[in-house]
Design an enzyme around this catalytic site. Structure first.
Site, PDB file in Angstrom:
ATOM      1  N   TYR A 166     -32.725  24.263  17.900  1.00 27.34           N
ATOM      2  CA  TYR A 166     -31.291  24.463  18.124  1.00 27.34           C
ATOM      3  C   TYR A 166     -31.043  25.259  19.398  1.00 27.34           C
ATOM      4  O   TYR A 166     -30.191  24.896  20.219  1.00 27.34           O
ATOM      5  CB  TYR A 166     -30.687  25.188  16.922  1.00 27.34           C
ATOM      6  CG  TYR A 166     -29.196  25.358  17.003  1.00 27.34           C
ATOM      7  CD1 TYR A 166     -28.340  24.284  16.782  1.00 27.34           C
ATOM      8  CD2 TYR A 166     -28.628  26.592  17.303  1.00 27.34           C
ATOM      9  CE1 TYR A 166     -26.963  24.432  16.856  1.00 27.34           C
ATOM     10  CE2 TYR A 166     -27.259  26.754  17.382  1.00 27.34           C
ATOM     11  CZ  TYR A 166     -26.432  25.669  17.150  1.00 27.34           C
ATOM     12  OH  TYR A 166     -25.068  25.829  17.237  1.00 27.34           O
ATOM     13  N   VAL A 213     -23.452  10.044  18.518  1.00 26.55           N
ATOM     14  CA  VAL A 213     -23.262  10.285  19.950  1.00 26.55           C
ATOM     15  C   VAL A 213     -24.563  10.127  20.732  1.00 26.55           C
ATOM     16  O   VAL A 213     -24.544   9.949  21.952  1.00 26.55           O
ATOM     17  CB  VAL A 213     -22.664  11.677  20.217  1.00 26.55           C
ATOM     18  CG1 VAL A 213     -21.245  11.757  19.690  1.00 26.55           C
ATOM     19  CG2 VAL A 213     -23.542  12.788  19.643  1.00 26.55           C
ATOM     20  N   THR A 258     -17.758  27.318  10.087  1.00 23.92           N
ATOM     21  CA  THR A 258     -17.618  25.864  10.082  1.00 23.92           C
ATOM     22  C   THR A 258     -18.651  25.253   9.133  1.00 23.92           C
ATOM     23  O   THR A 258     -19.635  25.907   8.756  1.00 23.92           O
ATOM     24  CB  THR A 258     -17.832  25.282  11.493  1.00 23.92           C
ATOM     25  OG1 THR A 258     -19.186  25.527  11.895  1.00 23.92           O
ATOM     26  CG2 THR A 258     -16.868  25.896  12.498  1.00 23.92           C
ATOM     27  N   ASP A 267     -16.997  10.517  15.874  1.00 22.71           N
ATOM     28  CA  ASP A 267     -17.817  11.247  14.902  1.00 22.71           C
ATOM     29  C   ASP A 267     -18.593  10.218  14.099  1.00 22.71           C
ATOM     30  O   ASP A 267     -18.190   9.053  14.019  1.00 22.71           O
ATOM     31  CB  ASP A 267     -16.946  12.104  13.976  1.00 22.71           C
ATOM     32  CG  ASP A 267     -17.709  13.283  13.387  1.00 22.71           C
ATOM     33  OD1 ASP A 267     -17.365  14.439  13.705  1.00 22.71           O
ATOM     34  OD2 ASP A 267     -18.666  13.050  12.606  1.00 22.71           O
TER      35      ASP A 267
END
Length: 238
Positions: free
Chosen positions: A134, A51, A169, A36
């Site tokens: 997205y 990443v 989340t 992360d």
């Protein structure tokens, strides 16, 4: 669904779905490799970085892997006519470039018979205004997983995708509409309002619920499932 002694790579492990999966697998006795860009306060080997940075994956020593979860992601919202290219690249960079780099590294390290899950989104299968970057990134992630499933099949390596709808989340905090409403009525009430409006079941999932579904796809209980997209959205995409 035993994961005792299994070596598992998880990106996006600091929060949300990735964290929930890491917590479950730690309890199961798995050996975790956690990635992360934020600090991670969970047991396992930690790698901090982006990443989407190829240099990160040149430094990370994965060794033989049994399973991998491609989960790191970012969100954003803007209509196409008002979407800055830099914002488009930011979202595609993490969600699609990062997914590719993660999956490439994982598939090079997965043992024969291993498995991977790519976290996509119901936004990748249902069009909505204002989420072009997205949605495109998650649609791309779904197809990436499907191609990877065909490429991994000769070694018995399974690759599937999970496409959640609304999940409670922290990624929602980066969506201006949600952040504004949460400031007005509180996060829990904001989630409830959106879920009642958009989801036939009238509720969003918890990260722990999606984690349980991911563990199923990673496990031998899903031994004949590959190239599948598990849409877990409470009926949103109907």
């Amino acid at each position: 669904m035993s994961f005792a002694g299994k070596r598992v790579l998880i990106t996006g492990a600091a929060s949300g779905i990735g964290r929930a999966v890491a917590e479950r697998l730690h309890i199961e006795g798995a050996e975790l490799l956690l990635v992360d860009r934020e600090p991670i306060d969970l047991p396992g080997r930690h790698h901090r970085g982006d990443v989407a940075d190829e240099a990160l994956w040149e430094k990370v020593e994965l060794g033989p892997l049994d399973h991998a979860l491609v989960c790191a992601g970012v969100a954003g919202a803007a209509p196409i006519v008002g979407l800055d290219y830099a914002e488009w690249r930011r979202i595609l960079g993490v969600n699609l470039d990062g997914a590719f780099l993660t999956l490439r590294a994982a598939m090079r390290s997965l043992v024969d018979g291993g498995s991977a899950v790519v976290v996509a989104s119901a936004a990748g299968v249902k069009a909505e205004p204002g989420i072009a970057a997205y949605a495109a990134s998650k649609a791309g992630a779904i197809q990436l997983a499907r191609v990877a499933a065909k490429e991994g099949a000769p070694r018995g390596v399974r690759v599937n995708a999970v496409a959640p709808g609304g999940v409670e989340t922290p990624i929602w905090d980066s969506v201006p509409m949600f952040a504004q409403r949460a400031a007005e009525v509180g996060r829990s009430a904001a989630f409830d309002e959106m879920a009642r409006m958009a989801t036939p079941l009238g509720r969003y999932a918890t990260a722990e619920e999606i984690a349980a579904q991911i563990l199923f796809l990673l496990s031998d209980a899903a031994a004949t499932i590959t190239g599948a997209v598990l849409v877990s959205d409470g009926g949103y995409s109907l």
